[in-house]
Design an enzyme around this catalytic site. Structure first.
Site, PDB file in Angstrom:
ATOM      1  N   LYS A 156       0.829  -1.253   0.064  1.00 54.84           N
ATOM      2  CA  LYS A 156       0.051   0.092   0.053  1.00 54.84           C
ATOM      3  C   LYS A 156       1.025   1.057   0.050  1.00 54.84           C
ATOM      4  O   LYS A 156       1.800   1.352   0.767  1.00 54.84           O
ATOM      5  CB  LYS A 156      -1.121  -0.063   0.960  1.00 54.84           C
ATOM      6  CG  LYS A 156      -2.012  -1.101   1.293  1.00 54.84           C
ATOM      7  CD  LYS A 156      -3.083  -0.950   2.424  1.00 54.84           C
ATOM      8  CE  LYS A 156      -3.723  -2.308   2.547  1.00 54.84           C
ATOM      9  NZ  LYS A 156      -4.989  -2.033   1.663  1.00 54.84           N
ATOM     10  N   HIS A 171       0.026  -7.968   9.051  1.00 51.34           N
ATOM     11  CA  HIS A 171      -0.155  -6.501   8.788  1.00 51.34           C
ATOM     12  C   HIS A 171       0.126  -5.477   9.773  1.00 51.34           C
ATOM     13  O   HIS A 171       0.934  -4.513   9.672  1.00 51.34           O
ATOM     14  CB  HIS A 171      -1.437  -6.148   8.249  1.00 51.34           C
ATOM     15  CG  HIS A 171      -2.292  -7.036   7.362  1.00 51.34           C
ATOM     16  ND1 HIS A 171      -1.219  -7.715   6.372  1.00 51.34           N
ATOM     17  CD2 HIS A 171      -3.400  -7.537   6.984  1.00 51.34           C
ATOM     18  CE1 HIS A 171      -1.972  -8.316   5.291  1.00 51.34           C
ATOM     19  NE2 HIS A 171      -3.277  -8.556   5.881  1.00 51.34           N
ATOM     20  N   LYS A 224     -13.652  -7.269  12.849  1.00 49.42           N
ATOM     21  CA  LYS A 224     -14.418  -7.401  12.035  1.00 49.42           C
ATOM     22  C   LYS A 224     -15.776  -6.631  12.427  1.00 49.42           C
ATOM     23  O   LYS A 224     -16.021  -6.764  13.719  1.00 49.42           O
ATOM     24  CB  LYS A 224     -14.619  -8.870  11.324  1.00 49.42           C
ATOM     25  CG  LYS A 224     -13.480  -9.402  11.187  1.00 49.42           C
ATOM     26  CD  LYS A 224     -13.605  -9.283   9.467  1.00 49.42           C
ATOM     27  CE  LYS A 224     -12.331 -10.217   8.904  1.00 49.42           C
ATOM     28  NZ  LYS A 224     -11.888  -9.578   7.544  1.00 49.42           N
TER      29      LYS A 224
END
Ligand code: BG6
Length: 508
Positions: free
Chosen positions: A204, A262, A360
């Site tokens: 990214k 991540h 989530k």
């Protein structure tokens, strides 16, 4: 078309880019999966569209499905039409499709691997791929060893005068031990420099910009340490549930899914020392040092929290809880939310907590790194004047609304001296005209170029498991995840975890 001729598809805008892949091809194992359809195939097309692939670039899909080459080509076409970042151009597609092939088979099917070999040789002749192939393992981790060994057995893992590379999707193992085993198996087949472990966050733009922010400027680094920083919050929140990924997710959970990779990579880039250069070895050396210096809290019960979403109304829609999702064991203890407090034992960071959280079905999708600074040691204002003054903060917004925000105190206009928080913003969309490439575009191109800078090395993966393993073990042995209603910001226990430290989570 001539494989040696100029690439007619290179557009004017991209001509100035020097990073163009040479003759090569990509084999995707698990090509019928979601990742392949939504990310990998579109990224290949986007690279072709930007003129960054060679004219004879070839794409081979390998899967169990009973497909002919044409069926595969049609799948790629639909994936590209639906998910590509750049506009569809018929001439680009016509060129790409020349190199699309499908090989049908199971991973234990020797005949299929022989067919793969023959297909590669045929493409070398027809498309001029020069024998250079990357094998992308977009398959459940339990199949990694088998696929890698089949590649070796059928003489696909090396070819004199050409390169062969392995690209391995996460999760890389389930814990330290399995990651070590996997590393050993992969390294027995592929040379270390030809193994590319994917952590798509490193692809990214905003994540790469952490290095530019810190090391291309003078104003941040002097205050990037324990003298000025109170704490750091790294958040990766998603509003989606697990979708159709029950088979993958249950038993893995939020911490293994994204903290091990991540979030610990974001921590490493935020906290590491300046490397001597951006040569992969120099960069990795600094990331390794900082990951090795990470210390877990003594009381894991107080300083870690895991949660599971329960059914609720979210964004005007009634959504089910994790335990009611299709394919999930109703007694599952899998975490869909995880928050942990870490410290880094070195001169720069000793005593500064790094809070990591992910989940989530949270309030909204946002990934950010917030560096929260200490309060000014003395405020020479009248009482009440600084009641609305918070702590200075520098927030790197990884996504969405990519950019950086600085929060600081400012005088409120008027005749009295009152200070309140204001923000100063840098937004990619306003400062740059080009849109950012998708992470997978960048990473696939880097694989084809043999550039390993944005890929975690095996020691990084192992050190990250080393951090997570004791937490997972503790959770396994102690109770169940706390529940949080879908659409909220996680379990109340996570708020308590910070309030015990006299702090609170940012509401991004
Ligand atoms: C993946 C995780 O690595 O990252 C998924 O396995 C998660 O669970 C995804 O949804 C999020 O990626 P992004 O780029 O949308 O933040």
């Amino acid at each position: 078309m001539s494989v040696n001729g100029a690439n007619p598809l290179r557009d004017a805008q991209d001509r100035r880019l020097p990073r163009i892949a040479g003759p090569s091809g990509l084999v995707i194992f698990g090509v019928t999966g979601d990742l392949s359809r939504k990310k990998l195939m579109p990224a290949v097309y986007d690279l072709a569209n930007r003129g960054l692939l060679p004219p004879g670039f070839s794409l081979i899909g390998f899967a169990r499905r009973e497909w002919e080459h044409e069926d595969f080509a049609q799948e790629v076409y639909e994936a590209v039409k639906q998910h590509s970042r750049t506009p569809f151009r018929e001439e680009v597609w016509q060129q790409l499709v020349q190199g699309c092939r499908f090989v049908q088979g199971d991973f234990d099917d020797d005949t299929a691997f022989e067919t793969l070999k023959a297909t590669i040789e045929e493409l070398d002749k027809q498309q001029g791929t020069g024998g250079n192939f990357a094998f992308y393992l977009s398959v459940p981790p339990k199949f990694f060893p088998q696929v890698v060994q089949q590649l070796k057995k059928h003489g696909l893992a090396e070819k004199a005068g050409s390169w062969r590379r392995a690209v391995i999707e996460k999760p890389f193992g389930h814990n330290l031990e399995s990651a070590q085993e996997l590393n050993q198996i992969v390294h027995e087949v592929f040379p270390r420099d030809e193994v590319f472990r994917i952590d798509h966050y490193l692809g990214k733009e905003t994540v790469q910009n952490i290095l530019a922010l810190r090391f291309a400027n003078t104003m941040f680094e002097p205050i990037w340490n324990r003298s000025y920083v109170d704490h750091v919050q790294i958040t990766m929140a998603e509003d989606i549930g697990i979708g159709g990924r029950a088979g993958y997710y249950d038993g893995i959970g939020a911490a293994r899914d994204v903290i091990q990779n991540h979030l610990l990579q974001l921590l490493a880039l935020t906290a590491m020392e300046e490397p001597g250069s951006f040569h992969p070895k120099a960069l990795v050396a600094e990331k390794l040092k900082v990951l090795a210096a990470v210390e877990l809290p003594e009381d894991l019960g107080k300083h870690t929290v895991r949660g599971q979403y329960s059914g609720a109304w979210q964004g005007g829609e009634k959504v089910v809880g994790y335990l009611e999702e299709d394919g999930i064991d109703p007694n599952s203890k899998t975490d869909t939310y995880a928050a942990i407090r870490l410290e880094i034992n070195n001169r720069r960071w000793a005593g500064v907590p790094f809070y990591l959280r992910t989940g989530k079905r949270l309030g909204r999708r946002v990934t950010e790194i917030a560096v929260i600074f200490k309060r000014a040691p003395y405020l020479p204002f009248e009482s009440g004047a600084t009641e609305e003054l918070g702590q200075n903060a520098l927030v790197i917004r990884v996504q969405p609304d990519e950019g950086i925000t600085v929060r600081f105190g400012s005088k409120v206009p008027g005749t009295s001296m009152e200070v309140r928080d204001v923000t100063m913003d840098f937004a990619y969309g306003e400062s740059f005209t080009e849109s950012s490439p998708e992470a997978y575009e960048r990473l696939i191109l880097d694989v084809l170029l043999g550039d390993a800078n944005l890929f975690p090395r095996h020691q990084e993966v192992e050190l990250s498991w080393n951090i997570l393993d004791p937490i997972e073990k503790y959770w396994d042995e102690h109770g169940k995840p706390a529940q949080y209603p879908a659409g909220t910001w996680g379990p109340v226990e996570a708020d308590e975890m910070l309030s015990r430290d006299g702090r609170s989570w940012r509401r991004p």
